[in-house]
Design an enzyme around this catalytic site. Structure first.
Site, PDB file in Angstrom:
ATOM      1  N   ASP A  72     -75.259 -71.242  31.276  1.00  0.00           N
ATOM      2  CA  ASP A  72     -75.610 -70.040  32.037  1.00  0.00           C
ATOM      3  C   ASP A  72     -74.774 -68.860  31.550  1.00  0.00           C
ATOM      4  O   ASP A  72     -74.104 -68.185  32.330  1.00  0.00           O
ATOM      5  CB  ASP A  72     -75.396 -70.281  33.539  1.00  0.00           C
ATOM      6  CG  ASP A  72     -76.074 -69.206  34.397  1.00  0.00           C
ATOM      7  OD1 ASP A  72     -76.938 -68.479  33.863  1.00  0.00           O
ATOM      8  OD2 ASP A  72     -75.740 -69.089  35.581  1.00  0.00           O
ATOM      9  N   THR A  83     -72.317 -69.142  46.203  1.00  0.00           N
ATOM     10  CA  THR A  83     -71.571 -67.950  46.591  1.00  0.00           C
ATOM     11  C   THR A  83     -70.099 -68.148  46.259  1.00  0.00           C
ATOM     12  O   THR A  83     -69.561 -69.247  46.427  1.00  0.00           O
ATOM     13  CB  THR A  83     -71.735 -67.684  48.097  1.00  0.00           C
ATOM     14  OG1 THR A  83     -73.123 -67.587  48.406  1.00  0.00           O
ATOM     15  CG2 THR A  83     -71.029 -66.400  48.502  1.00  0.00           C
ATOM     16  N   GLY A 115     -78.027 -67.496  42.375  1.00  0.00           N
ATOM     17  CA  GLY A 115     -78.962 -68.556  42.701  1.00  0.00           C
ATOM     18  C   GLY A 115     -78.285 -69.890  42.942  1.00  0.00           C
ATOM     19  O   GLY A 115     -78.785 -70.721  43.703  1.00  0.00           O
ATOM     20  N   GLN A 116     -77.126 -70.130  42.282  1.00  0.00           N
ATOM     21  CA  GLN A 116     -76.480 -71.432  42.417  1.00  0.00           C
ATOM     22  C   GLN A 116     -75.486 -71.502  43.563  1.00  0.00           C
ATOM     23  O   GLN A 116     -75.163 -72.588  44.033  1.00  0.00           O
ATOM     24  CB  GLN A 116     -75.767 -71.794  41.108  1.00  0.00           C
ATOM     25  CG  GLN A 116     -76.727 -72.037  39.955  1.00  0.00           C
ATOM     26  CD  GLN A 116     -75.999 -72.510  38.710  1.00  0.00           C
ATOM     27  OE1 GLN A 116     -74.775 -72.632  38.692  1.00  0.00           O
ATOM     28  NE2 GLN A 116     -76.749 -72.792  37.662  1.00  0.00           N
ATOM     29  N   GLY A 161     -68.960 -62.538  45.065  1.00  0.00           N
ATOM     30  CA  GLY A 161     -70.096 -62.719  44.167  1.00  0.00           C
ATOM     31  C   GLY A 161     -71.019 -63.793  44.684  1.00  0.00           C
ATOM     32  O   GLY A 161     -70.595 -64.712  45.383  1.00  0.00           O
TER      33      GLY A 161
END
Length: 737
Positions: A539, A428, A425-426, A422
């Site tokens: 989030d 991997t 933006g933050q 996965g």
């Protein structure tokens, strides 16, 4: 110009830098051979035991009781106190302590009371006087506790008065709504009693019951909900008991080898702090069960991380270890774990040039390694590594591991793209194996510089989050510029892929959707109300809700969350999250609150209802945002056009409408008007229970709700005052009925 190095010198250099693979620690015995070692998931170590001849004596014979559904519970010998865990190292155990209650019955105008008393065996059990507290919760209440040890009896009590909810404070147990007091040393008998003249009859409209309990102080936090609801009624709390062997000191016990309980050759005896009896531990350098013949086994100190310097070779010894240096190196006199160059051995008249060349290269290698080590040490310190190390060393039950950079690189095959499971933006997320366990490793892209020093403290808090619907944070790596987080591995992927990916053609029933929604809401409610301090996720989205092999929901990525701020200066933060899920109020104020998570969860509810993406760039402008499209459809009485075909055709329309109205409440533009996550979870639980009883006629459902729990939409929220929902008549109009 770099001089050529003879092959023999190259060989010596490689040899000096080689490392040996650490051996895995050996497994330790728990129970006597042939005896059951657990009950209901609780380990039962000897001297305790289950069954004949499996315990040291009848005083330690555990009763493993199994009920009709197949679940088992261990109980203390001769009693009905359930065991939660047994600690050999401390000579302690956690038990389930029942809660006594006195409730004013509005109908009969009488008191309904339940009292609890217990008399532990004398010895080997005592209530721990340092960790436990006698606690009373209620309003207009006087409760007494009678206590006794082998010498004296005591009487204690608490007087409580509170005539409005405004006087109550969550977390405060100082006499208003909650009172606590210590218990004497060596307590073995406890009995609770209420004064019937103080019976909640004058305050029953907001506080019907009073409670008395003995509980571990660290595990109890007063909540206003304990006053205004019946959630403590009939429940249990965890209390700590001390247990010992016999009633003599170590010196006396060791004179009788036949009865001396510390059977392992590598065990030591410790006197109980109560002055009666003793218990056993393994000697330094050993671990396991000191009450068994071969129970204490050597700790392999050479297992990762290597205690020796990078050049030193660790050799495990019985109860200890030693570090040996390669050829050309020797142990430092003041630190036997470190190696230094042995210049006398390397430099000689006949090999001056070779030795000098080797020395020059060696110094260069040393310099580079020291330089790298300093960089890694700098990162380790910056991210609060010392705080985590001190916590790990001081708390042997602290289930958290600091992994080295080399361990993480090896686990992911140097972050091979084939191991990516996965990314966003933050950062991997990689799949990997650490110490034989499959894990998920999150490698972040950015780090908040202002929070670097607080990272270690936050890891201590986040690692203690323990909920069945939250992915467990098991460790981190600090030897890099941006810390990496290590979570337990969840096999079935994300909710996003489940409803939008390959499985989108699979029939996903309303029951499954409600189950996933309810479990996710319970997890977020736990973070908001049970974590200390509270945690805001920040989030919430379907991609951060994982599904295990049983499709149980597991909320993930809370390591990127923020702790609830303690002052206004901490409240303002950089807006971050995922487009389509972001709270509009958060985007305007940059203030992340628990209601921001509620908004994002409302969007997840829409995904479950509609099976549509939260942002559709190819759609007309008014339909690009799922939340905006949904709210418009509700207003225009066209919500059925948005629903997923699978549930629109086959499922209970009444329940779907209630879920839609709940989603609408979560998506309120004003945070104060939204429900909190606990209220959302309770409402989803109510809807699930209605779904599980299809025999309820539609016309009688409102009457039946009084049996299954009051309707979420008809309750007047008196105490929070921060949201409201449509009445059922309005709900029918909203759906075009």
């Amino acid at each position: 110009m770099t001089p050529m190095i003879p092959i023999v010198i190259q060989f010596l250099l490689v040899l000096s830098l080689s490392r040996t693979k650490a051996a895995e620690p050996a497994a330790n015995n728990i129970a006597l051979p042939g005896c059951q070692d657990s009950c209901g998931g609780v380990l039962i170590p000897y001297p305790f035991g289950i069954g004949p001849n499996c315990s040291l004596s009848i005083d330690y014979a555990v009763n493993c009781s199994t009920i009709n559904n197949g679940t088992s519970t261990p109980y203390l010998p001769g009693g009905d106190l359930a065991i939660q865990n047994i600690n050999l190292l401390l000579g302690q155990a956690h038990i389930s302590s029942p809660i006594s209650s006195q409730c004013y019955n509005i109908t009969t105008k009488k008191l309904d009371t339940t009292y609890w008393s217990v008399n532990l065996d004398d010895p080997p059990f005592r209530f721990n006087h340092e960790l436990n507290k006698f606690v009373v919760v209620g309003c207009d209440t006087i409760a007494y506790v009678s206590l006794a040890n082998n010498q004296e009896s005591y009487l204690g009590g608490c007087v409580l008065g509170c005539y409005s909810l405004d006087s109550l404070t969550d977390g405060s147990c100082s006499g208003i709504g909650c009172c606590q007091t210590s218990i004497p040393k060596g307590t073995s008998y406890i009995e609770f009693e209420f004064d019937p003249n103080y019976n909640n009859s004058e305050v029953y409209n907001f506080s019907r019951c009073s409670y008395a309990l003995l509980t571990e102080e660290a595990g109890f936090r007063f909540s206003t909900d304990y006053i205004i609801t019946d959630q403590l009624y009939g429940q249990n709390m965890a209390a700590v008991i001390d247990w010992v062997i016999g009633n003599t000191t170590c010196d006396t016990a060791q004179t009788n080898k036949s009865s001396y309980a510390c059977r392992s050759n590598y065990s030591t005896c410790l006197n109980s702090s109560s002055g009666l009896g003793y218990f056993c531990n393994c000697s330094d350098g050993y671990q396991g069960n000191p009450y068994l013949e071969e129970g204490c086994q050597d700790i392999d100190e050479c297992a990762n991380p290597n205690p020796c310097s990078k050049r030193g070779k660790c050799q495990n010894l019985s109860g200890s270890y030693e570090c040996s240096c390669p050829f050309g190196w020797r142990n430092k006199r003041n630190n036997l774990r470190e190696c230094e160059l042995n210049l006398v051995l390397l430099i000689g008249p006949s090999a001056g040039f070779i030795a000098l060349s080797f020395l020059g290269l060696g110094m260069y290698v040393i310099h580079e390694k020291i330089k790298l080590s300093k960089v890694e040490k700098k990162y380790f310190q910056e991210h609060g590594g010392r705080i985590l190390l001190e916590k790990i060393q001081s708390d042997q039950g602290f289930g958290f591991t600091i992994f080295t950079k080399q361990q993480v690189e090896k686990a992911t095959n140097f972050f091979d793209s084939a191991n990516i499971i996965g990314h966003g933006g933050q950062g991997t997320v990689y799949r990997g194996t650490l110490r034989g366990q499959m894990v998920a490793i999150k490698k972040c892209k950015i780090v908040d510089e202002s929070k670097k020093k607080e990272f270690g403290k936050e890891m201590v808090i986040l690692s203690q989050i323990n909920h069945k619907n939250i992915v467990k944070l098991i460790g981190c790596c600090l030897e890099v510029e941006i810390p990496m987080l290590i979570y337990e591995f969840i096999p079935n992927g994300t909710l996003f892929h489940y409803i939008h990916g390959k499985n989108q053609e699979t029939n996903i029933s309303l029951s499954i959707r409600l189950k996933i929604a309810h479990e996710s809401a319970e997890a977020l409610a736990y973070l908001h109300f049970s974590a200390s301090p509270p945690i805001f996720h920040g989030d919430v989205k379907s991609a951060n809700i994982l599904l295990d092999q049983n499709y149980t929901a597991k909320v993930s990525d809370f390591g990127a969350s923020i702790l609830a701020p303690t002052d206004e200066a901490q409240f303002v933060t950089l807006v971050q999250g995922t487009c389509g899920y972001l709270d509009p109020e958060y985007m305007q104020t940059c203030q992340l609150t628990d209601k921001s998570d509620v908004y994002s969860f409302g969007v997840v509810l829409l995904e479950l209802l509609t099976n549509k993406p939260v942002i559709s760039f190819d759609a007309p402008e008014e339909e690009r945002s799922l939340s905006s499209h949904f709210l418009s459809a509700m207003k225009e009485k066209k919500i059925h056009e948005l629903l997923d075909d699978q549930i629109r055709r086959n499922e209970d329309t009444q329940l779907i409408e209630e879920v839609a109205l709940l989603a609408k409440a979560c998506l309120n533009m004003t945070g104060e008007q939204r429900p909190n996550m606990k209220e959302v979870a309770d409402e989803l639980d109510r809807i699930r229970r209605l779904k599980q009883h299809p025999w309820i006629p539609e016309c009688n459902r409102e009457e039946t709700e009084t049996l299954l729990g009051e309707s979420f939409y008809d309750i007047e929220i008196e105490h929070t005052g921060n949201f409201s929902l449509e009445k059922k008549a309005e709900k029918s109009i909203a759906f075009g009925r």
